[in-house]
Design an enzyme around this catalytic site. Structure first.
Site, PDB file in Angstrom:
ATOM      1  N   HIS A  43       0.833  -1.198   0.000  1.00 18.64           N
ATOM      2  CA  HIS A  43       0.000   0.000   0.000  1.00 18.64           C
ATOM      3  C   HIS A  43       0.867   1.246   0.000  1.00 18.64           C
ATOM      4  O   HIS A  43       1.909   1.292   0.636  1.00 18.64           O
ATOM      5  CB  HIS A  43      -0.949  -0.008   1.186  1.00 18.64           C
ATOM      6  CG  HIS A  43      -2.093  -0.928   0.964  1.00 18.64           C
ATOM      7  ND1 HIS A  43      -2.981  -0.755  -0.063  1.00 18.64           N
ATOM      8  CD2 HIS A  43      -2.476  -2.054   1.590  1.00 18.64           C
ATOM      9  CE1 HIS A  43      -3.877  -1.721  -0.028  1.00 18.64           C
ATOM     10  NE2 HIS A  43      -3.588  -2.530   0.963  1.00 18.64           N
ATOM     11  N   ARG A  73      -5.824 -10.760  -5.545  1.00 16.87           N
ATOM     12  CA  ARG A  73      -7.005  -9.986  -5.147  1.00 16.87           C
ATOM     13  C   ARG A  73      -7.594  -9.321  -6.378  1.00 16.87           C
ATOM     14  O   ARG A  73      -6.874  -8.756  -7.197  1.00 16.87           O
ATOM     15  CB  ARG A  73      -6.656  -8.929  -4.092  1.00 16.87           C
ATOM     16  CG  ARG A  73      -7.919  -8.182  -3.624  1.00 16.87           C
ATOM     17  CD  ARG A  73      -7.691  -7.354  -2.374  1.00 16.87           C
ATOM     18  NE  ARG A  73      -7.066  -6.082  -2.638  1.00 16.87           N
ATOM     19  CZ  ARG A  73      -7.464  -4.914  -2.119  1.00 16.87           C
ATOM     20  NH1 ARG A  73      -8.508  -4.878  -1.295  1.00 16.87           N
ATOM     21  NH2 ARG A  73      -6.833  -3.800  -2.373  1.00 16.87           N
ATOM     22  N   GLU A  76     -16.293  -5.112   3.253  1.00 12.05           N
ATOM     23  CA  GLU A  76     -15.596  -3.889   3.647  1.00 12.05           C
ATOM     24  C   GLU A  76     -16.478  -2.671   3.909  1.00 12.05           C
ATOM     25  O   GLU A  76     -16.068  -1.780   4.628  1.00 12.05           O
ATOM     26  CB  GLU A  76     -14.482  -3.530   2.658  1.00 12.05           C
ATOM     27  CG  GLU A  76     -14.748  -3.805   1.204  1.00 12.05           C
ATOM     28  CD  GLU A  76     -13.481  -3.743   0.358  1.00 12.05           C
ATOM     29  OE1 GLU A  76     -12.519  -3.064   0.742  1.00 12.05           O
ATOM     30  OE2 GLU A  76     -13.471  -4.372  -0.706  1.00 12.05           O
ATOM     31  N   ASP A  97     -12.208   0.702   4.265  1.00 10.58           N
ATOM     32  CA  ASP A  97     -13.392   1.192   3.549  1.00 10.58           C
ATOM     33  C   ASP A  97     -14.598   1.325   4.471  1.00 10.58           C
ATOM     34  O   ASP A  97     -15.430   2.212   4.287  1.00 10.58           O
ATOM     35  CB  ASP A  97     -13.707   0.283   2.359  1.00 10.58           C
ATOM     36  CG  ASP A  97     -12.831   0.634   1.161  1.00 10.58           C
ATOM     37  OD1 ASP A  97     -13.088   1.669   0.531  1.00 10.58           O
ATOM     38  OD2 ASP A  97     -11.864  -0.097   0.878  1.00 10.58           O
ATOM     39  N   ARG A 154      -5.973  -4.871   8.161  1.00  8.19           N
ATOM     40  CA  ARG A 154      -5.606  -3.698   8.961  1.00  8.19           C
ATOM     41  C   ARG A 154      -4.511  -2.897   8.272  1.00  8.19           C
ATOM     42  O   ARG A 154      -3.686  -3.436   7.553  1.00  8.19           O
ATOM     43  CB  ARG A 154      -5.059  -4.125  10.330  1.00  8.19           C
ATOM     44  CG  ARG A 154      -6.068  -4.789  11.237  1.00  8.19           C
ATOM     45  CD  ARG A 154      -5.390  -5.117  12.570  1.00  8.19           C
ATOM     46  NE  ARG A 154      -6.277  -5.840  13.463  1.00  8.19           N
ATOM     47  CZ  ARG A 154      -7.168  -5.272  14.253  1.00  8.19           C
ATOM     48  NH1 ARG A 154      -7.312  -3.967  14.234  1.00  8.19           N
ATOM     49  NH2 ARG A 154      -7.924  -5.995  15.044  1.00  8.19           N
ATOM     50  N   ARG A 187      -9.532   6.288  -2.775  1.00 12.56           N
ATOM     51  CA  ARG A 187      -9.157   5.123  -1.983  1.00 12.56           C
ATOM     52  C   ARG A 187      -9.013   5.523  -0.512  1.00 12.56           C
ATOM     53  O   ARG A 187      -8.673   6.652  -0.194  1.00 12.56           O
ATOM     54  CB  ARG A 187      -7.838   4.539  -2.486  1.00 12.56           C
ATOM     55  CG  ARG A 187      -7.994   3.884  -3.827  1.00 12.56           C
ATOM     56  CD  ARG A 187      -6.756   3.085  -4.192  1.00 12.56           C
ATOM     57  NE  ARG A 187      -7.032   2.298  -5.371  1.00 12.56           N
ATOM     58  CZ  ARG A 187      -7.685   1.138  -5.357  1.00 12.56           C
ATOM     59  NH1 ARG A 187      -8.112   0.648  -4.234  1.00 12.56           N
ATOM     60  NH2 ARG A 187      -7.915   0.484  -6.473  1.00 12.56           N
TER      61      ARG A 187
END
Length: 876
Positions: A138, A393, A503, A540, A578, A710
C-alpha cells in the site's frame, strides 16, 4: 528530561548534530543557521510561546524559493533519524530499564499459570499456532530500498556505540561511519523519481525478507522454544511453523491496471529465485561447518564412500540449488531454463537436511545439529521453496463481467441482470458439471481475457506458491461461487481459499448471512473441506461510516461469522485487512488482537502488514523478533484466556454509539455542501497523486469525488494537515450523547472490563495526541477561502470537545496517561514535524498560485509530504 528516555534523547541529539555537519558541508553556514533557528523556534512554540510561533511563521513565509527544498530535506532527514533512534531504542541493551516492558512470551506464560490454564491445553494451542503475516504494497511506504539499507547500517552503528569497552579511537571511527551514512542519505534522492512498478514493490518485499525476516524467523522460533522449555518443560516440534508470510505485491489487481497475469508470473518466479539464492547461502555455510565424519546408516547411504558424509550430502544439495537459481534467472531474463531438474518440492530441501540433523543427534553431536542446521530446517518450514505465498485480489464486479459476457455470447441472457437465486443456481449447476463452459472460439474483451489469464496463471502454479484469492467489495454468495467457477474452468487442480472481503458497513452487517447461504449449498460444503476464510475490511468501512461505527460493525461481523461456522462445524480463518493508521484498524498488535471477540482467533491469525508498517515492525531482525513475539503471545492469550463476551447492556450502548457516530460522521462528510471544497483546499489531497509512492492509482474512478478516493489517500491527506479527521470524527460525539443519556457508569465499566472498548478509546487518545489545532488552523488560513473557515472552526471545536469527553470516561487527566512511551515518541517528533507542516502549507500556497510549477518547488512539496508521513508514522 525524563531519565527513562535519556539514552534515546542522547542518540537523537547525536544524529541531529551529525546531520548538521552534513548540511553545513553541503549547503553552507547560512542554511544551517536558518535550520537551527527554525528548529529552536518550533521547540519554543511547542511549549506555548505565541511570539516564537509568529516568528516561526514569518521565517518560513519569508524563505526564498531556493531555500525551500534544502530546509524541507533537513527536517525530513531529522525525522528519519529520530525514527531510527527510536526504533533502535526498543531493541537496545538498555530496553529493560527504559521501556519497562517485560518479554511478551514470559508475560504470557506467567498469565497462564496465574489463571490455572491446563498445560495440555496450552501445548495444543501452541502446536496449532498459525500466524500468517501478509505483506502488502500500500502506497504509504516512502523510503526507497537504497535508503532502507542505509537505515539498517545506522542501526548497526548505534548498537556498536552502546558497547561499554569502546576506546576513544573506536568511538570516533563509529561516529565517522555514522556521519558518512547520513551524508550518503543527504546526497541521495529521498523519494523515488518514478512510481514503482508492481515488480519493484515485490522486490522491496523480498528485500525485507532477505535483510530481516530470514534471520529473525529462526531466532524467534528458537526463543519461543526456549520459553516453552523454561515454562512448560516441553520442546516445539521440529517441523513447527508458528509464523509464515504471504504477499499481495504483484497479486493485488484491485484497481491496479499494472498488475497483469504476466506480472504475477514474473513475481512468482522472482520469489522462487530469491528463495533458492537464500537457501544457497545457508547450505554454503553448513558445508563450511559440518566437517564431522561420524554418521548413522542413513547418512552413510546418502553420502556413499565420502569421508565427510555431511559435506557430501550438502554439496549435492548445493548443486541442485545452483541449477534451480540459474534456471529461474534464465526464465526471468526471457531465456529458456537451463534444466528441467530444478527443486519444486519442499521435501527436496527438507529430507537431506533432516537426515543430517537426525544423524548428528544420534551420534552425540546434538549441540552442532541444534545450531545453523536447525535454523535452516525452520526456515524451510516457514518459507518453503516459494519464500512467500502470493495472494490474488480482484474486485467482485470483474468476475461478474466475465460471466455476463460469456452468458450473452452463449445466448443465455445477461448474468449481471439476473436475481441472486438465479445466479447461484446457474453457478452451482456449472460447478457440478463435467463439461467445460468456455467455448473454444470465444473471443472475449481485453478486460475479461485478463481475468481468465489470471485464473490460468493460478492453475499453472503448485498450491504451495499461493495464499488466498481475495474478492474485494464482495457482497453476495454468487461473488464467491463465480471465482470458484472461473478457477475450475481454468483447470485449477487444487482447492484455493476463495476469501470474500466484506468492507462497507452494509457488507459487514450482511457477511454472516452470505457465508451461511454458501454453507447451505451441498456442492460448496463438500468442496471447501470444512475450511472457510473471510476477510474483514477496516479502511473502507471506516471511510464509509466513521471509526466507531465501523469498529462495532467489524466486531459484530466477526462474532456472527464465528457463530455461523461453529454451528456448521466449519473452521473459519478471519483475515484482517488492517493498516497502520487508526482509520484502517491500526492499533498496537497485542491490544488489537485481545480486543477481538472470543473464539475469533481459533483458526489462527491472518493479517495484512501494510506500507511503512512493514519496515517499522519487521524491517530489522531484532524488531521483527519482538513483533513476532507480540503476535504469538496475543494470539495464544486470546485463545487460552479469551476476553469476556460483552454484556447485553454494553451491546445496547454500542448499538447506540454506532448509530449516533455514523450519523454525525456522514452528516459532515456527505451532507455538508462545503465539506468537499474544504477537504480539497485544506489538505494536499490533489497533490498526493503526484507522489510516486505505490504502483496503484489513488482513485478507483479518476473523475469521482470523496467516495471514489481510496481509503489510504483519504486518511493520508488528513494526516498531513494534522486534523486526522477520519480517525476520530463521530466517535466523541456519540460518547457524549451516551453521557447525556445517563450512561456514564456503564461507559466507565466498559472501559475497565471490556478490551474492545478500552482499546477503541486508547486508539482515539493516540490520534488526538497527533492532531494539532494550531497547525490545522494555519492550513485553513493560508489555503482555504474565508467562506470555508467556519467549517474548519467547527471541526476543531468538536475535536477539543471530544478529547474532554474521552478523558472523562477514562478518568484520565491528560492524553496517553497509560502510555508514556507513546507520548514521548510523539513529543520527540513534534519539533521537526511542525516546521514541515508550516512549510508544506506555504508551498501549497505558492504552488497553487502558479500554473507552471518550478521543479524545485514541486520536489520540496513532495519532500514535506514524505517528511510529515515519516513523522506521523501511521499515515495510511
Amino acid at each position: 528530561m525524563n531519565e527513562k528516555y535519556s539514552a534515546l534523547t542522547s542518540n537523537v541529539s547525536m544524529l541531529g548534530h551529525l546531520l548538521g555537519n552534513t548540511i553545513k558541508t553541503a549547503c553552507g553556514d547560512e542554511l544551517l543557521e536558518k535550520v537551527e533557528t527554525i528548529r529552536k523556534l518550533s521547540k519554543s512554540a511547542g511549549t506555548g510561546n505565541q511570539d516564537d510561533r509568529e516568528k516561526l511563521i514569518a521565517e518560513l513565509q519569508n524563505l526564498p524559493d531556493d531555500q525551500l527544498l534544502p530546509v524541507a530535506r533537513a527536517f525530513s532527514q531529522f525525522l528519519n533519524l529520530t525514527n531510527i533512534a527510536e526504533q533502535y531504542h526498543t531493541i537496545s541493551r538498555q530496553r529493560e530499564t527504559t521501556l519497562c516492558s517485560p518479554d511478551a512470551l514470559d508475560e504470557l506464560f506467567t498469565k497462564l499459570v496465574q489463571h490455572d490454564v491446563n498445560p495440555a491445553d496450552s501445548l495444543v494451542a501452541i502446536n496449532e499456532l498459525n500466524i500468517d503475516l501478509v505483506l502488502t504494497a500500500h502506497p504509504t511506504e516512502i523510503a526507497r530500498r537504497t535508503m532502507i539499507h542505509k537505515l539498517v547500517q545506522i542501526n548497526k552503528c548505534l548498537s556498536q556505540l552502546e558497547l561499554s569497552e569502546l576506546s576513544t579511537a573506536e568511538r570516533a571511527r563509529i561516529e565517522q561511519r555514522l556521519e558518512q551514512l547520513i551524508a550518503q542519505a543527504w546526497y541521495s534522492d529521498v523519494i523515488r523519481q518514478q512510481r514503482p512498478t508492481p515488480i519493484d514493490e515485490a522486490k522491496w518485499g523480498y528485500a525485507v525478507v532477505e535483510n530481516s525476516l530470514w534471520q529473525a524467523v529462526p531466532e524467534f522460533v528458537r526463543l519461543f522454544d526456549e520459553k516453552l522449555q523454561q515454562h512448560l518443560d516441553k520442546k516445539l516440534p521440529l517441523d513447527a511453523a508458528p509464523v509464515t508470510f504471504s504477499s499481495w505485491m504483484g497479486g493485488d489487481r484491485d484497481g491496479n491496471p499494472f498488475v497483469t497475469s504476466d506480472v504475477t508470473h514474473e513475481v512468482l518466479r522472482l520469489s522462487r529465485w530469491k528463495a533458492a539464492e537464500l537457501y544457497l547461502g545457508d547450505v554454503q555455510e553448513l558445508i563450511n561447518e559440518l566437517s564431522m565424519i561420524q554418521c548413522n546408516d542413513e547418512v552413510r547411504e546418502l553420502a556413499g564412500e565420502e569421508h565427510e558424509p555431511y559435506r557430501a550430502i550438502l554439496k549435492q544439495l548445493r548443486t541442485k540449488l545452483i541449477i534451480t537459481r540459474d534456471s529461474l534467472e534464465a526464465q526471468i531474463n526471457g531465456r529458456a531454463p537451463l534444466s528441467k531438474h530444478i527443486i519444486n518440492d519442499v521435501a527436496e530441501l527438507w529430507d537431506p537436511l533432516f537426515a543430517c540433523y537426525q544423524s548428528l543427534h544420534q551420534c552425540g553431536m546434538a549441540i552442532i545439529a541444534d545450531g545453523l542446521l536447525l535454523d535452516s530446517l525452520r526456515r524451510i518450514k516457514c518459507f518453503g521453496v516459494h519464500l512467500v505465498k502470493l495472494d490474488i485480489r480482484q474486485e467482485s464486479t470483474r468476475h461478474e463481467n466475465v460471466i455476463s459476457e460469456l452468458t450473452r455470447h452463449l445466448g443465455l441472457g445477461d448474468y449481471s441482470q439476473w436475481c441472486e437465486q438465479d445466479k447461484i443456481a446457474f453457478l452451482v449447476r456449472e460447478l457440478s458439471s463435467k463439461r467445460p463452459l468456455l467455448p473454444r472460439k470465444w473471443e472475449p474483451s481485453a478486460d475479461v481475457q485478463e481475468v481468465l489469464e489470471t485464473c490460468k496463471a493460478i492453475a499453472e502454479q503448485p498450491r504451495e506458491a499461493l495464499g488466498a484469492y481475495v474478492i474485494s467489495m464482495a457482497r453476495t454468495a454468487s461473488d464467491v461461487l463465480a471465482v470458484h467457477l472461473l478457477l475450475q474452468e481454468a483447470g485449477c487442480p487444487f482447492r484455493m481459499d476463495v476469501c470474500p472481503l466484506f468492507e462497507t458497513l452494509e457488507d459487514l452487517n450482511n457477511g454472516a448471512a452470505v457465508i451461511e447461504q454458501l454453507l447451505n449449498i451441498d456442492w460448496y460444503r463438500g468442496f471447501i473441506q470444512n475450511n472457510q476464510m473471510v476477510m474483514i475490511g477496516y479502511s473502507d468501512s471506516a471511510k464509509d461510516a466513521g471509526v466507531m461505527s465501523a469498529g462495532w460493525a467489524q466486531y459484530s461481523a466477526m462474532e456472527k461469522l464465528v457463530d455461523v461456522c461453529e454451528k456448521a462445524e466449519v473452521e473459519i480463518t478471519l483475515f484482517h485487512g488492517r493498516g497502520g493508521s487508526i482509520g484502517r484498524g491500526g492499533a498496537p498488535a497485542h491490544a488489537a488482537l485481545l480486543s477481538q471477540p472470543p473464539r475469533s482467533l481459533k483458526g489462527g491469525l491472518r493479517v495484512t502488514e501494510q506500507g511503512e508498517m512493514i519496515r517499522f515492525k519487521l524491517g530489522l531482525p531484532e524488531v521483527a523478533i519482538n513483533s513476532l513475539s507480540l503476535y504469538a503471545s496475543a494470539t495464544l492469550e486470546a485463545n487460552l484466556l479469551p476476553p469476556p463476551a460483552p454484556k447485553q447492556e454494553w451491546r445496547q450502548i454500542m448499538d447506540q454509539l454506532s448509530d449516533v457516530s455514523c450519523e454525525a460522521y456522514r452528516n459532515i462528510v456527505r451532507n455538508t455542501p462545503e465539506f468537499i471544497p474544504y477537504f480539497r483546499a485544506a489538505t494536499p489531497e490533489s497533490e498526493l497523486g503526484k507522489l510516486p509512492l505505490g504502483s496503484r492509482p489513488a482513485k478507483r474512478n479518476p473523475n469521482g469525488g470523496v467516495e471514489s478516493l481510496r481509503a489510504i489517500p483519504w486518511i493520508f491527506a488528513w494526516s498531513q494537515n494534522r486534523l486526522l479527521l477520519p480517525a476520530w470524527l463521530g466517535a466523541g460525539e456519540a460518547i457524549q450523547h451516551s453521557i447525556d443519556n445517563g450512561d456514564t457508569a456503564q461507559l466507565e465499566e466498559m472501559c475497565r472490563e471490556w478490551p474492545f472498548f478500552s482499546t477503541r478509546l486508547g486508539m482515539l487518545e493516540m490520534v488526538y495526541s497527533k492532531t494539532n489545532l494550531g497547525i490545522t488552523e494555519y492550513y485553513d488560513q493560508r489555503l482555504t477561502d474565508e467562506a470555508l473557515w467556519p467549517l474548519g472552526k467547527q471541526l476543531r471545536s468538536q475535536l477539543q470537545q471530544d478529547i474532554k469527553t474521552v478523558l472523562t470516561v477514562e478518568n484520565n487527566d491528560h492524553l496517553m496517561q497509560q502510555d508514556p512511551w507513546g507520548a514521548e515518541s510523539i513529543r520527540l517528533r513534534n519539533n521537526y514535524v511542525e516546521p514541515l507542516n508550516m512549510l508544506q502549507a506555504e508551498l501549497l500556497y505558492r504552488t497553487r498560485q502558479q500554473k507552471e510549477l518550478p521543479t524545485e518547488l514541486e520536489e520540496a512539496l513532495m519532500v514535506t509530504i514524505a517528511g510529515i508521513a515519516t513523522g506521523m508514522r501511521n499515515t495510511g
